[in-house]
Design a protein around this motif. Structure first.
Motif, mmCIF file in Angstrom:
data_model
loop_
_atom_site.group_PDB
_atom_site.id
_atom_site.type_symbol
_atom_site.label_atom_id
_atom_site.label_comp_id
_atom_site.label_asym_id
_atom_site.label_seq_id
_atom_site.Cartn_x
_atom_site.Cartn_y
_atom_site.Cartn_z
ATOM 1 N N LYS A 589 0.821 -1.354 0.051
ATOM 2 C CA LYS A 589 -0.131 -0.029 0.025
ATOM 3 C C LYS A 589 0.653 1.195 0.035
ATOM 4 C CE LYS A 589 -3.783 -0.363 1.477
ATOM 5 N NZ LYS A 589 -5.296 -0.319 2.570
ATOM 6 N N SER A 590 1.962 1.357 0.681
ATOM 7 C CA SER A 590 2.975 2.716 1.003
ATOM 8 C C SER A 590 3.526 2.814 -0.540
ATOM 9 C CB SER A 590 3.941 2.293 1.804
ATOM 10 O OG SER A 590 4.648 1.198 1.612
ATOM 11 N N ILE A 591 3.743 1.742 -1.159
ATOM 12 C CA ILE A 591 4.433 1.995 -2.415
ATOM 13 C C ILE A 591 3.478 2.438 -3.563
ATOM 14 C CG2 ILE A 591 5.794 0.905 -4.437
ATOM 15 C CD1 ILE A 591 7.080 -0.918 -2.278
ATOM 16 N N SER A 592 2.281 1.925 -3.251
ATOM 17 C CA SER A 592 1.064 2.155 -4.379
ATOM 18 C C SER A 592 0.776 3.539 -4.167
ATOM 19 C CB SER A 592 0.040 1.363 -3.754
ATOM 20 O OG SER A 592 0.241 -0.138 -4.264
ATOM 21 N N LEU A 593 0.803 3.956 -2.967
ATOM 22 C CA LEU A 593 0.261 5.305 -2.686
ATOM 23 C C LEU A 593 1.278 6.407 -3.154
ATOM 24 C CD1 LEU A 593 -0.887 5.225 1.143
ATOM 25 C CD2 LEU A 593 -2.412 5.865 -0.766
ATOM 26 N N SER A 594 2.671 5.914 -3.112
ATOM 27 C CA SER A 594 3.684 6.880 -3.679
ATOM 28 C C SER A 594 3.405 7.278 -5.168
ATOM 29 C CB SER A 594 4.942 6.422 -3.255
ATOM 30 O OG SER A 594 5.145 6.368 -2.022
ATOM 31 N N TRP A 595 3.178 5.785 -5.578
ATOM 32 C CA TRP A 595 2.957 5.632 -7.204
ATOM 33 C C TRP A 595 1.826 6.644 -7.774
ATOM 34 C CZ3 TRP A 595 4.924 3.999 -11.884
ATOM 35 C CH2 TRP A 595 4.078 3.900 -12.854
ATOM 36 N N ILE A 596 0.763 6.497 -7.063
ATOM 37 C CA ILE A 596 -0.343 7.339 -7.438
ATOM 38 C C ILE A 596 -0.113 8.861 -6.985
ATOM 39 C CG2 ILE A 596 -2.862 8.152 -6.725
ATOM 40 C CD1 ILE A 596 -3.112 5.183 -5.660
ATOM 41 N N PHE A 597 0.598 9.111 -6.280
ATOM 42 C CA PHE A 597 0.852 10.650 -6.049
ATOM 43 C C PHE A 597 1.847 11.229 -7.025
ATOM 44 C CE2 PHE A 597 4.146 13.641 -4.125
ATOM 45 C CZ PHE A 597 3.067 14.697 -3.681
ATOM 46 N N PHE A 598 3.057 10.408 -7.181
ATOM 47 C CA PHE A 598 3.750 11.139 -8.091
ATOM 48 C C PHE A 598 3.479 10.925 -9.865
ATOM 49 C CE2 PHE A 598 7.022 10.037 -4.828
ATOM 50 C CZ PHE A 598 7.607 11.466 -4.549
ATOM 51 N N CYS A 599 2.438 10.062 -10.093
ATOM 52 C CA CYS A 599 1.862 9.862 -11.333
ATOM 53 C C CYS A 599 0.856 11.347 -11.400
ATOM 54 C CB CYS A 599 0.663 8.836 -11.444
ATOM 55 S SG CYS A 599 1.936 7.244 -12.050
ATOM 56 N N LEU A 600 0.006 11.651 -10.503
ATOM 57 C CA LEU A 600 -0.798 12.571 -10.410
ATOM 58 C C LEU A 600 -0.086 13.925 -10.320
ATOM 59 C CD1 LEU A 600 -3.760 11.663 -8.148
ATOM 60 C CD2 LEU A 600 -3.598 11.439 -10.516
ATOM 61 N N LEU A 601 1.347 14.039 -9.682
ATOM 62 C CA LEU A 601 1.901 15.406 -9.478
ATOM 63 C C LEU A 601 2.445 15.518 -11.019
ATOM 64 C CD1 LEU A 601 3.003 17.584 -7.999
ATOM 65 C CD2 LEU A 601 4.864 16.021 -7.262
ATOM 66 N N LEU A 602 3.231 14.321 -11.620
ATOM 67 C CA LEU A 602 3.757 14.601 -12.934
ATOM 68 C C LEU A 602 2.827 14.908 -13.877
ATOM 69 C CD1 LEU A 602 6.550 14.168 -14.262
ATOM 70 C CD2 LEU A 602 5.853 11.959 -15.070
ATOM 71 N N ALA A 603 1.595 14.536 -13.877
ATOM 72 C CA ALA A 603 0.398 14.765 -14.815
ATOM 73 C C ALA A 603 0.015 16.379 -14.786
ATOM 74 C CB ALA A 603 -0.842 14.062 -14.496
ATOM 75 N N VAL A 604 0.684 17.291 -13.746
ATOM 76 C CA VAL A 604 0.225 18.552 -13.926
ATOM 77 C C VAL A 604 1.488 19.384 -15.158
ATOM 78 C CG1 VAL A 604 0.574 20.335 -12.590
ATOM 79 C CG2 VAL A 604 -0.467 18.623 -11.497
ATOM 80 N N PHE A 605 2.255 18.822 -15.205
ATOM 81 C CA PHE A 605 3.286 19.556 -16.037
ATOM 82 C C PHE A 605 2.656 19.533 -17.369
ATOM 83 C CE2 PHE A 605 5.891 18.349 -12.514
ATOM 84 C CZ PHE A 605 6.651 19.366 -12.493
ATOM 85 N N PRO A 606 2.294 18.516 -18.224
ATOM 86 C CA PRO A 606 1.701 18.888 -19.542
ATOM 87 C C PRO A 606 0.426 19.763 -19.682
ATOM 88 C CG PRO A 606 1.789 16.322 -19.144
ATOM 89 C CD PRO A 606 2.076 17.128 -17.879
ATOM 90 N N LEU A 607 0.041 19.969 -18.479
ATOM 91 C CA LEU A 607 -0.982 21.292 -18.657
ATOM 92 C C LEU A 607 -0.535 22.590 -18.204
ATOM 93 C CD1 LEU A 607 -3.617 19.417 -16.324
ATOM 94 C CD2 LEU A 607 -3.640 19.344 -18.784
ATOM 95 N N MET A 608 0.723 22.648 -18.046
ATOM 96 C CA MET A 608 1.271 24.088 -17.787
ATOM 97 C C MET A 608 1.666 24.744 -19.037
ATOM 98 S SD MET A 608 1.766 24.224 -14.428
ATOM 99 C CE MET A 608 3.435 25.186 -14.124
ATOM 100 N N PRO A 609 1.887 25.828 -19.215
ATOM 101 C CA PRO A 609 2.448 26.575 -20.487
ATOM 102 C C PRO A 609 3.788 26.124 -20.826
ATOM 103 C CG PRO A 609 1.551 28.186 -18.893
ATOM 104 C CD PRO A 609 1.647 26.921 -18.092
ATOM 105 N N VAL A 610 3.957 26.248 -22.320
ATOM 106 C CA VAL A 610 5.118 25.883 -22.810
ATOM 107 C C VAL A 610 6.277 26.532 -21.877
ATOM 108 C CG1 VAL A 610 6.622 25.802 -24.862
ATOM 109 C CG2 VAL A 610 4.071 25.076 -25.104
#
Length: 894
Positions: A589-610
């Protein structure tokens, strides 16, 4: 293995090279007869002013006080000449823009692949046709038009390339240098009899290239005071130059003036794509042969520029950038550039209607000449029964239109003649495009046939050698029938003979013959194919279709992410759900939570301006602080783990932390120095290059333990990445690396709870130990997912903070810690390394995944190649041979 790699490299090299042969061949043809207007020209000489990087709105609009930044130019618009917008084509770069203005054609992409500083293809230009040309400005631009000057009639005077310094205190000196040298030139001409006689000849051009506005736009943005002040300076100097020229020639009324720009610039100081701010450039013409201003009550345009600029009562005449070349040729009476595709804007001419009609007729014949040469070349290289001519412009129709246009001119029906010639030009241009792409389908079909064959063969290699699906299935190959090689040999001879009698280029033989041995190798594996199909039939249909649809969906998301960055966000959100559809959520569960957190955090970057649009140096410093905090945590763990307080590993960590601290200080110090216009401090420059060099060495000194080596690579890479960052992108490699570390743990957990035994813990695995081939396990369906993850993360590294396929995404300020003097190759190399750093981090992480999961590198390589090849086939059909570097090969809308 070596044979497979060699074959794969050959196929991919041919596939890549074919793109240039099919889509990006030069459109130029040779062998035309020069055409010029047979009547006396209105001007003896022409002065061409090109303000590099000048936006139309910044020149035409009024400032906040209601005053014009360019009062002299505005006076020309209202009282002396014609004006409008010159619509440039993408890519909006200096070289293509100048080629379009002076040579009259839009340079193809192959020019970039062959060099920026020389003529990649031989082409005619207006300057070639003049009696004499004098030019002043940037060495990058002037040199390409002076190359090959056999008559020694083009004279250039350039400042040193080191003067093009983005960090200089005052870059308007680039323009001041040009204007001062022009004034000195005319002063010297009065006292030099030889020069005096030359400048009093007809058919001469004075070309002034003004780089200051472009440099100020890159360094300070077009909304800055520096950019506006540079426009004011140019406007003031234009007035003085006009006065100098008129005085020199005694106001003889035989000088034509043209002021324009090669491209515009975005609000964030870049160009290269197709935004209106980049493609709309000013065009002002006045003097000999140019029509005076026309007052109008209303004008219809799709934009609201006229109202914003308070110019709605002065007739605006827009042109295409290539139209400038035939206009200048007509004004001074020289032949139109042979490869020009521009259409002369006759409404701008202040000449007789006969001159306008004759000029348009000459323009039509000049473009029709290109069409005839292109058609003849294609007809001679094609069997008569296979040749399909361009039906809209037959020989009979050409003759009829020309005869009718000449008749209209004799009957003084000049408007009808102009209209008919314009119609002929449009047909000829369509015909040129038709013959230019004549062989495209034939070549593309053969290339795709070979590439599909390779992909099939690579898949069979995986199934045959590295997959347990074939166990229990008889794959004893019967001796191949002799009919198969004979059949392929006969096809090869037939294809060779067919190409030979058409005198095709040697590359055609490669594209047409390469698929034969590839498909022969595929068909030799018929037993493997049969066995694989048999085993697939044992799969439940729903399960098989589900996996197939999931794979297709994944590939399409990857393809779409090249066009729409937000698709990466959707993909990362989907990846975040991975633990929920497996047993990982309950078992780790702890590793899975880390995976979910960093996936969602990384998902923010493509939405940012160039990257580059909103610089923020504090985000760069903040990213450095996070790296230091993470390093401090690792150093603490090293101290606890080691017996001795001082050891080599600890010293290396401290040195890398010191390197990150230096990077933060250099970024901050350089930023403030440039803001004060004090240039790049030498100490900062030395430290930056030292950190860059050390970043390649330090990871090699780290222990070979998996996580220690990966962390050392991360910190060393971040120290360089910080120096190349201007804003939020500095956080991207850090978040991406955190996700990579979690991914390694996730894959280890997946393997531990699968049927595959895992003997080692992640913390004890070393990179130094090579995985024995005997220890490599057979492939399973999870390995396809691992290969897909690699491709997805690589694409994320590609588009995470912008679109590196676009010149428009590059911000020169990202290399200011290393150099500020314009140097395209050094700057390009630094930006390329910045782009590659996230790739390196992903590949290192995947190497760790491959080692920890005991996966065969050969099978892994083939799976990744297959996924990439399927994507490559998508893009092969989506390639466009026009547009910006972003548009070419993609169709992203920013």
């Amino acid at each position: 293995m070596l044979l497979y790699i060699t074959l794969g490299l050959l196929v991919h090299f041919v596939f890549f090279a074919s793109i240039f042969d099919i889509y990006f061949t030069s459109p130029l043809v040779h062998g035309m007869t020069p055409q010029f207007t047979p009547l006396p020209p209105p001007a003896k000489r022409l002065m061409l002013f090109v303000a590099d990087g000048l936006r139309a709105d910044k020149l035409y609009e009024l400032d906040e006080d209601g005053n014009s930044r360019a009062p002299f130019v505005r006076n020309i618009i209202m009282n002396e000449g014609s004006w409008g917008i010159s619509h440039t084509r993408v890519p909006t770069e200096s070289r293509p823009g100048h080629v379009a203005m002076i040579a009259g054609f839009y340079e193809d992409v192959s020019a970039v692949a062959k060099g920026w500083k020389e003529n990649p293809v031989e082409f005619d230009s207006l300057l070639n046709e003049t009696r004499y040309t004098w030019s002043w400005g940037s060495p990058d631009i002037l040199a390409m038009f002076a190359k090959g000057d056999l008559r020694s009639h083009i004279f250039t005077e350039s400042y040193d390339a080191s003067s093009e310094d983005f960090g200089a205190h005052d870059v308007t000196k680039l323009d001041t240098w040009v204007f001062d040298h022009v004034k000195e030139f005319f002063h010297a001409a009065r006292n030099n009899q030889s020069l005096f006689s030359k400048v009093n000849e007809d058919k001469i051009v004075f070309f002034l290239h003004l780089l200051g506005i472009d440099t100020n736009g890159h360094a300070h943005r077009p909304s800055s005071r520096e950019y506006s002040d540079n426009i004011k300076l140019v406007d003031k100097e234009l007035k003085e130059i006009e006065s100098t020229v008129k005085d020199f020639y005694g106001n003889d009324g035989k000088t034509a003036f043209i002021f324009t720009a090669d491209h515009g610039m975005t609000d964030w100081g870049s160009h290269g794509a197709g935004h209106p701010l980049e493609t709309c450039t000013p065009f002002i013409a006045w003097g000999a042969g140019i029509r005076l201003p026309q007052k109008v009550s209303a004008q219809k345009f799709d934009d609201s520029y006229l109202q914003e600029w308070k110019l709605e009562n002065w007739k605006r005449q827009d042109i295409n950038q290539a139209d400038v070349a035939p206009l200048m040729a007509a004004l001074i009476g020289v032949p139109f550039p042979l490869n020009s595709v521009g259409i002369i804007p006759v409404d701008m001419l202040n000449t007789s209607d006969l001159f306008k009609a004759e000029s348009m007729f000459t323009n039509a014949v000049q473009i029709l000449e290109q069409f005839k040469v292109k058609m003849t070349q294609k007809k001679e290289a094609t069997l008569s029964f296979l040749f399909t001519p361009f039906k809209s412009l037959s020989d009979t129709k050409q003759a009829n239109i020309l005869r009718k246009a000449r008749y209209y001119i004799k009957q003084k029906k000049y408007d009808e003649a102009v209209s008919l010639c314009r119609q002929l030009i449009h047909l000829a241009l369509r015909g040129l495009a038709y013959y230019h792409t004549y062989d495209r389908f034939f070549l593309a079909f053969n290339v795709v046939l070979g590439f599909v064959g390779w992909t099939s063969y690579a898949s069979l290699l995986i199934i045959k050698s590295h997959c347990n699906l074939m166990r229990g299935v008889s794959t004893e190959a019967k001796n191949p029938s002799r009919l198969l090689p004979c059949a392929f040999g006969a096809v090869g001879v037939s294809v060779t003979f067919f190409l030979l009698i058409q005198a095709c280029p040697w590359t055609y033989y490669v594209y047409c013959l390469l698929p034969l041995p590839i498909w022969y190798a595929v068909l030799r594996e018929i037993p493997v194919i049969q066995g694989f199909v048999t085993l697939l039939s044992t799969f439940p249909p729903r399960r098989f279709l589900g996996y197939l649809l999931l794979f297709i969906l994944g590939v399409e998301v990857l393809v779409l992410s090249f066009f729409y960055r937000y698709m990466l966000t959707a993909g990362l959100v989907a990846l975040a759900a991975w633990p929920f559809i497996t047993a990982l959520w309950t078992r780790a569960k702890s590793i899975s939570l880390s995976w979910i957190f960093f996936c969602l955090l990384l998902a923010v970057f493509p939405l940012m301006p160039v990257v580059g649009r909103k610089p923020d140096i504090f985000l760069v410093v903040g990213a450095g602080l996070l790296v230091l905090l993470l390093s401090l945590f690792v150093v603490t763990s090293v101290i606890k783990r080691k017996d001795s307080f001082i050891n080599e590993e600890l010293v290396l960590h401290l040195l890398q932390m010191l390197s990150v601290m230096f990077s933060m200080c250099v970024v901050y110090g350089t930023h403030h120095s440039l803001l004060k216009k004090q240039g790049l401090p030498l100490l900062n420059q030395i430290v930056s290059w030292t950190i860059l060099a050390s970043s390649f060495v330090m990871p090699l000194l780290s222990p070979p333990v998996l996580f220690d080596r990966l962390f050392s690579i991360l910190v060393s890479s971040m120290s360089t990445y910080l120096l190349l960052s201007t804003g939020y992108e500095a956080l991207f490699p850090l978040v991406l690396s955190c996700l990579m570390f979690v991914w390694i743990h996730m894959e280890q957990e997946t393997l531990q709870h699968s049927v595959v035994s895992c003997k080692q813990k992640v913390s004890t695995i070393q990179f130094a130990c090579n995985t024995d081939a005997a220890q490599c396990r057979d492939l399973c369906l999870d390995d396809i997912r691992r290969a897909f993850f690699l491709v997805f993360f690589l694409v994320t590294a590609f588009f995470g903070t912008g679109n590196i396929a676009s010149v428009n995404s590059f911000d020169p300020s990202s290399v200011y810690c290393f150099l500020t003097v314009f140097s395209p190759f050094k700057m390009g190399a630094l930006i390329m390394w910045k782009i590659l750093i996230p790739f390196v981090l992903v590949m290192c992480a995947f190497e760790a995944v491959q080692v920890t999961t005991q996966l065969s590198s050969k099978s892994l390589f083939l799976m990744v190649i297959n996924i990439s090849d399927i994507m490559a086939l998508h893009f092969f059909f989506l390639i466009k041979d026009y547009g910006s570097w972003l548009d070419i090969g993609t169709r992203q809308h920013q």
